[in-house]
Structures are given as structure tokens and as C-alpha cells.
Design a protein around this motif. Structure first.
Motif, PDB file in Angstrom:
ATOM      1  N   VAL A 185      12.513   2.271 -33.548  1.00  0.00           N
ATOM      2  CA  VAL A 185      11.903   2.635 -34.819  1.00  0.00           C
ATOM      3  C   VAL A 185      12.716   2.124 -35.998  1.00  0.00           C
ATOM      4  N   GLU A 186      14.018   2.052 -35.850  1.00  0.00           N
ATOM      5  CA  GLU A 186      14.873   1.629 -36.952  1.00  0.00           C
ATOM      6  C   GLU A 186      15.072   0.112 -36.996  1.00  0.00           C
ATOM      7  N   GLY A 187      14.396  -0.611 -36.105  1.00  0.00           N
ATOM      8  CA  GLY A 187      14.601  -2.045 -35.999  1.00  0.00           C
ATOM      9  C   GLY A 187      13.849  -2.856 -37.036  1.00  0.00           C
ATOM     10  N   LEU A 188      13.977  -4.175 -36.910  1.00  0.00           N
ATOM     11  CA  LEU A 188      13.340  -5.118 -37.807  1.00  0.00           C
ATOM     12  C   LEU A 188      11.826  -4.994 -37.724  1.00  0.00           C
ATOM     13  N   GLY A 189      11.190  -4.925 -38.878  1.00  0.00           N
ATOM     14  CA  GLY A 189       9.750  -4.787 -38.929  1.00  0.00           C
ATOM     15  C   GLY A 189       9.261  -3.359 -38.782  1.00  0.00           C
ATOM     16  N   GLN A 190      10.187  -2.430 -38.559  1.00  0.00           N
ATOM     17  CA  GLN A 190       9.833  -1.013 -38.475  1.00  0.00           C
ATOM     18  C   GLN A 190      10.429  -0.301 -39.695  1.00  0.00           C
ATOM     19  N   LEU A 191      11.260   0.703 -39.499  1.00  0.00           N
ATOM     20  CA  LEU A 191      11.845   1.405 -40.647  1.00  0.00           C
ATOM     21  C   LEU A 191      13.118   0.747 -41.150  1.00  0.00           C
ATOM     22  N   GLU A 192      13.661  -0.179 -40.378  1.00  0.00           N
ATOM     23  CA  GLU A 192      14.790  -1.032 -40.794  1.00  0.00           C
ATOM     24  C   GLU A 192      15.944  -0.231 -41.389  1.00  0.00           C
ATOM     25  N   GLY A 193      16.413   0.776 -40.649  1.00  0.00           N
ATOM     26  CA  GLY A 193      17.583   1.539 -41.057  1.00  0.00           C
ATOM     27  C   GLY A 193      17.276   2.830 -41.778  1.00  0.00           C
ATOM     28  N   PHE A 194      16.075   2.996 -42.283  1.00  0.00           N
ATOM     29  CA  PHE A 194      15.693   4.250 -42.934  1.00  0.00           C
ATOM     30  C   PHE A 194      15.262   5.265 -41.866  1.00  0.00           C
ATOM     31  N   THR A 195      15.354   6.545 -42.227  1.00  0.00           N
ATOM     32  CA  THR A 195      15.043   7.599 -41.255  1.00  0.00           C
ATOM     33  C   THR A 195      13.798   8.409 -41.604  1.00  0.00           C
TER      34      THR A 195
END
Length: 269
Positions: A185-195
Motif C-alpha cells: 500500500v505504501e509503494g510506488l503508485g499507491q500511497l507512496e509513504g503516506f499512511t
């Protein structure tokens, strides 16, 4: 989805207008739900109802059904009492919500943030039916889970589909599906580090005119990224990423204040 034994609960409410003032014309609910009128000014143009729940959250096997019907030119802001917690599950829980707006009616739904616990499995279905001149503000905040206890994206599945119909024709669909064990989920194209993520759907005849004000407001917020898209049939789609639930929820409420017109638009019969 197959369900383990849980609670089947139902809520139905109808809103009408009397002498230009909206009121709760009908309501029905089963445990653990209750509908409370929290309108401070009973002569106000908006009716404020709170969907209260005596349960600590959504449990395995729960099957929840909510129906909201607004007569022509009625205006309702439906609130929730507290964060929606999705507890640990083996089979899963489901919630269905249907909203029907009459001509010129306005509905705002900004439930408090959703917190899926470890191993939570949740399936949601929302269907909103709009009529000529009606307005819709529909938002949600989804968190990563109980961050302070280390449950960051530890839930099994969160899948909610929202369909918006204009005069019984599907004009907009949002499909949120997160399965952390399948896709990072936190990966590229997803949430990219946001929670945390927030979304807002706005449908109205003047939606396009409101886009500039929303972009101006969001551009002044720290520690978030956002996108505002113009959708079909007079709609705006807003997506915001951040790391805390309360600021995102406050953001949704602020945007709702910018979007909703002060008076319902009346059309000739």
C-alpha cells in the motif's frame, strides 16, 4: 462474501420539508444503531442527524444496512458519533448504504475516520441516486490502522465501492480496494509513504465553479498532497494523502463548507 455469525442491523430514515424547514419524517433502526436529531436551530435550513452506535465497532460477521431518503428540497447533514473501528475478523463484515435524493435535495455525509484493526476484512457498497438539482457531498477518511500499537496496514482487506446515479443512470463510480498482503500500500503508485487518505465526491450543477476555491484551499495545507479532478455529470473528485486522521477529517469538513450552497435551488414543476 461468506459471513460468520454476527449482528444484522438496519437503519432507515426519511427527511421531508414543512414550511421550508427540513424535519425527520420517519426513522427505523435496530440495535446497536440509533438516530438522534442534533439540530441546534430547529428553524435552520439544514437538518442535522447523528447515526449513533452502542457497539465498540464493526465485528466479524456484522451485516449493516442503511437507507436514507430525502424528499424534494430537503437538506440533511448526517454525522457519526465516533471513529469507525473494524475489529479483527476471520470471515469479514459488510455494510450497504443507499441514499435517494429528491428534486433539489441536498445531502452531506462525512463520517468520522475508519480504523481497520489487524486482520480486519470489510466490504462496503454505497449507491446514491440523485435527481434534478440535487447536491451531494460524500467523503471518507481511511487510516492505516492503529499506528501507535504498530498496526500499520495490518488489516486483511478493505474494499468499498461507491456508485452515483443521476436520474437512474450511473455517472460516477469510486472503487477503493486495499489488500496490503497482496499489494504494498505504501509503494510506488499507491500511497507512496503516506499512511492516511481522504476522498471527497461532490456532485452539483455548479460543481465546476467550485473547483478553483477547493484548489486554493488545499494548496495552503501543510504535509499533504492532493488532487482535484473534474468528473462527469457536474462532479468533482478530491483525493488527499496525509499521515494523521484528524487534520484530514477537518479538511473534509472545511471543503464541505466551501462547496454547499446556502440555499436550495428551486426548479419549476
Amino acid at each position: 462474501m461468506s459471513m460468520s455469525k454476527g449482528m444484522r442491523s438496519e437503519v432507515r430514515m426519511g427527511v421531508a420539508v414543512r414550511n421550508g424547514v427540513p424535519y425527520l419524517a420517519s426513522s427505523y433502526f435496530t440495535p446497536p444503531f440509533k438516530v438522534a436529531n442534533i439540530t441546534e436551530d430547529r428553524a435552520a435550513e439544514w437538518l442535522h442527524l447523528m447515526l449513533m452506535c452502542s457497539s465498540p465497532g464493526v465485528l466479524d460477521g456484522d451485516d449493516l444496512s442503511i437507507l436514507v431518503e430525502l424528499e424534494a428540497y430537503s437538506r440533511l447533514q448526517l454525522h457519526t458519533q465516533s471513529y469507525q473501528r473494524l475489529f479483527r475478523m476471520k470471515k469479514g463484515a459488510a455494510q450497504r448504504m443507499e441514499v435517494r435524493l429528491g428534486k433539489g435535495a441536498c445531502f452531506s455525509w462525512l463520517p468520522q475516520p475508519c480504523v481497520p484493526h489487524e486482520d480486519a476484512i470489510f466490504m462496503g457498497s454505497n449507491r446514491i441516486f440523485l435527481s434534478e438539482g440535487s447536491q451531494l457531498v460524500w467523503g471518507e477518511v481511511l487510516t492505516c490502522g492503529r499506528k501507535l500499537t504498530g498496526e500499520v496496514f495490518a488489516f486483511s482487506s478493505y474494499h468499498v465501492r461507491t456508485e452515483i446515479f443521476m436520474q437512474d443512470r450511473l455517472v460516477l463510480m469510486e472503487n477503493v480496494c486495499l489488500r496490503p498482503s497482496v499489494l504494498a500500500v505504501e509503494g510506488l503508485g499507491q500511497l507512496e509513504g503516506f499512511t492516511h487518505q481522504a476522498s471527497l465526491l461532490f456532485v452539483a450543477d455548479n460543481a465546476v465553479e467550485k473547483k478553483g476555491g477547493i484548489v486554493e484551499y488545499l494548496s495552503g495545507l501543510p504535509e499533504v498532497v492532493y488532487g482535484v479532478s473534474q468528473g462527469p455529470a457536474g462532479s468533482l473528485v478530491v483525493r488527499i494523502l496525509g499521515n494523521k486522521a484528524e487534520p484530514l477529517y477537518d479538511c473534509l469538513k472545511a471543503m464541505a463548507g466551501l462547496l454547499i450552497s446556502s440555499k436550495p435551488v428551486r426548479y419549476a414543476s
